[in-house]
Design an enzyme around this catalytic site. Structure first.
Site, PDB file in Angstrom:
ATOM      1  N   GLY A   1       0.528  -1.329   0.007  1.00 22.85           N
ATOM      2  CA  GLY A   1       0.120   0.027   0.023  1.00 22.85           C
ATOM      3  C   GLY A   1       0.830   1.376  -0.069  1.00 22.85           C
ATOM      4  O   GLY A   1       0.243   2.180   0.445  1.00 22.85           O
TER       5      GLY A   1
ATOM      6  N   ASN B   1       1.832   2.944  -2.884  1.00 20.65           N
ATOM      7  CA  ASN B   1       0.856   3.954  -3.528  1.00 20.65           C
ATOM      8  C   ASN B   1      -0.384   4.311  -2.923  1.00 20.65           C
ATOM      9  O   ASN B   1      -0.753   5.568  -2.925  1.00 20.65           O
ATOM     10  CB  ASN B   1       0.476   3.155  -4.937  1.00 20.65           C
TER      11      ASN B   1
ATOM     12  N   LYS C   1      -5.191  -8.931  -8.730  1.00 21.87           N
ATOM     13  CA  LYS C   1      -6.140  -9.968  -9.244  1.00 21.87           C
ATOM     14  C   LYS C   1      -6.686  -9.553 -10.473  1.00 21.87           C
ATOM     15  O   LYS C   1      -6.961  -8.449 -10.561  1.00 21.87           O
ATOM     16  CB  LYS C   1      -6.959 -10.075  -8.004  1.00 21.87           C
ATOM     17  N   ILE C   2      -6.759 -10.327 -11.579  1.00 24.97           N
ATOM     18  CA  ILE C   2      -7.210  -9.923 -12.656  1.00 24.97           C
ATOM     19  C   ILE C   2      -8.866  -9.647 -12.612  1.00 24.97           C
ATOM     20  O   ILE C   2      -9.492 -10.515 -12.285  1.00 24.97           O
ATOM     21  CB  ILE C   2      -6.812 -10.931 -13.794  1.00 24.97           C
TER      22      ILE C   2
ATOM     23  N   ASN D   1      -4.889   1.876 -13.642  1.00 22.74           N
ATOM     24  CA  ASN D   1      -4.034   1.031 -12.935  1.00 22.74           C
ATOM     25  C   ASN D   1      -2.552   1.597 -12.818  1.00 22.74           C
ATOM     26  O   ASN D   1      -2.503   2.289 -13.742  1.00 22.74           O
ATOM     27  CB  ASN D   1      -4.065  -0.345 -13.653  1.00 22.74           C
TER      28      ASN D   1
ATOM     29  N   HIS E   1       1.285  -0.168 -13.451  1.00 23.40           N
ATOM     30  CA  HIS E   1       2.000  -1.381 -13.666  1.00 23.40           C
ATOM     31  C   HIS E   1       3.545  -0.886 -13.671  1.00 23.40           C
ATOM     32  O   HIS E   1       3.971  -0.023 -14.401  1.00 23.40           O
ATOM     33  CB  HIS E   1       1.698  -1.709 -14.771  1.00 23.40           C
TER      34      HIS E   1
HETATM   35  C1  GAR Z   1       3.214  -1.408  -7.407  1.00 28.68           C
HETATM   36  O1  GAR Z   1       4.770  -1.319  -7.674  1.00 28.68           O
HETATM   37  C2  GAR Z   1       2.461  -1.599  -8.624  1.00 28.68           C
HETATM   38  O2  GAR Z   1       3.191  -1.077  -9.584  1.00 28.68           O
HETATM   39  C3  GAR Z   1       2.651  -3.162  -8.605  1.00 28.68           C
HETATM   40  O3  GAR Z   1       2.256  -3.357  -7.488  1.00 28.68           O
HETATM   41  C4  GAR Z   1       3.125  -2.564  -6.557  1.00 28.68           C
HETATM   42  C5  GAR Z   1       2.237  -2.243  -5.477  1.00 28.68           C
HETATM   43  O4  GAR Z   1       2.927  -1.702  -4.279  1.00 28.68           O
HETATM   44  N1  GAR Z   1       1.148  -3.336  -9.482  1.00 28.68           N
HETATM   45  C6  GAR Z   1       1.441  -4.415 -10.393  1.00 28.68           C
HETATM   46  O5  GAR Z   1       2.151  -5.123 -10.463  1.00 28.68           O
HETATM   47  C7  GAR Z   1       0.133  -4.639 -11.172  1.00 28.68           C
HETATM   48  N2  GAR Z   1       0.257  -5.640 -12.133  1.00 28.68           N
HETATM   49  P1  GAR Z   1       2.161  -0.792  -3.075  1.00 28.68           P
HETATM   50  O6  GAR Z   1       1.213  -2.066  -2.748  1.00 28.68           O
HETATM   51  O7  GAR Z   1       3.240  -0.799  -2.259  1.00 28.68           O
HETATM   52  O8  GAR Z   1       1.432   0.324  -3.680  1.00 28.68           O
END
Ligand code: GAR
Length: 214
Positions: A12, A14, A91-92, A107, A109
């Site tokens: 979390g 982000n 999760k897709i 989203n 990525h």
């Molecule tokens: C982030 O780096 C995001 O880009 C990635 O998961 C991480 C979550 O970090 N998302 C994916 O890979 C989606 N396909 P966080 O929980 O610390 O924000």
């Protein structure tokens, strides 16, 4: 005040950046729900600390993915969310869910899409001998990691880098730019029409708004 629901699965970071940006009024909206598909996601504690409604949806409580997505979608509608932010939601989402909320899901990525959609992007970039990597913020459609790109930021990969080195560099860019893109959306500057992302009425290029610094 416009409303955001954030979907998470993990740490979390982000989410925290978005919480902070809403609290400081950098983003002109409030987070009215944080939903996780993992009971132990640390992001749930972040929501709790910020006094934000949060709940967990577990796959094994549903007959199938679609049933779970329908329930999540109904809860999002009940809350009256204007935007759904996927922040590490691993999760897709079903095609039905993405169509139901078309133009209202963002989203983030950890790769320069369309390169390295899916999982393990850092390892795959290292294995391929890439000298740069990055992150992409995009609208969500039925194709996994395939919706209209809003913004990309590049970071370098140096010869002796390990996954953590690159991940830290990418995370720094994510935390910096996800709040900006959400702010654009909430200010009515960012929209999705058809397959395109538009900023101030202008169609963004296929790779989105490029941020080329590290
Ligand atoms: C982030 O780096 C995001 O880009 C990635 O998961 C991480 C979550 O970090 N998302 C994916 O890979 C989606 N396909 P966080 O929980 O610390 O924000």
């Amino acid at each position: 005040m416009k409303k955001i629901v954030v979907l998470i699965s993990g740490y979390g970071e982000n989410l925290q950046a978005i919480i902070d940006a809403c609290q400081s009024r950098y983003i002109n909206a409030e987070i009215i729900g944080v939903f996780s598909n993992k009971a132990d996601a640390f992001g749930l504690q972040r929501a709790q600390s910020a006094g934000i409604f949060h709940r967990t949806f577990l796959r094994h409580d549903y007959a199938d993915n679609l049933a779970m997505d329908r329930h999540i979608g109904d809860e999002i509608d009940n809350l009256g969310a204007d935007l759904i932010v996927l922040a590490g939601y691993m999760k897709i989402l079903s095609a039905e869910f993405t169509r139901r909320f078309a133009g209202k899901i963002l989203n983030i990525h950890p790769s320069l899409l369309p390169k390295y959609a899916g999982l393990h992007t850092y390892q795959r970039a290292i294995d391929a001998g890439e000298t740069e990597h990055g992150m992409t913020i995009h609208f969500v459609n039925e194709k996994v990691d395939g919706g209209a790109i809003v913004l990309q930021a590049k970071v370098p990969i140096f010869p002796d880098d390990n996954i953590t080195d690159i991940e830290e560099r990418v995370k720094t860019q994510e935390i910096r730019f996800y709040p900006l893109v959400i702010k654009w959306f909430m200010d009515g500057r960012l929209t999705q029409k058809g397959d395109g992302a538009y900023l101030d009425g202008n169609l963004l290029p296929p790779q989105g708004y490029a941020v080329d610094e590290s």
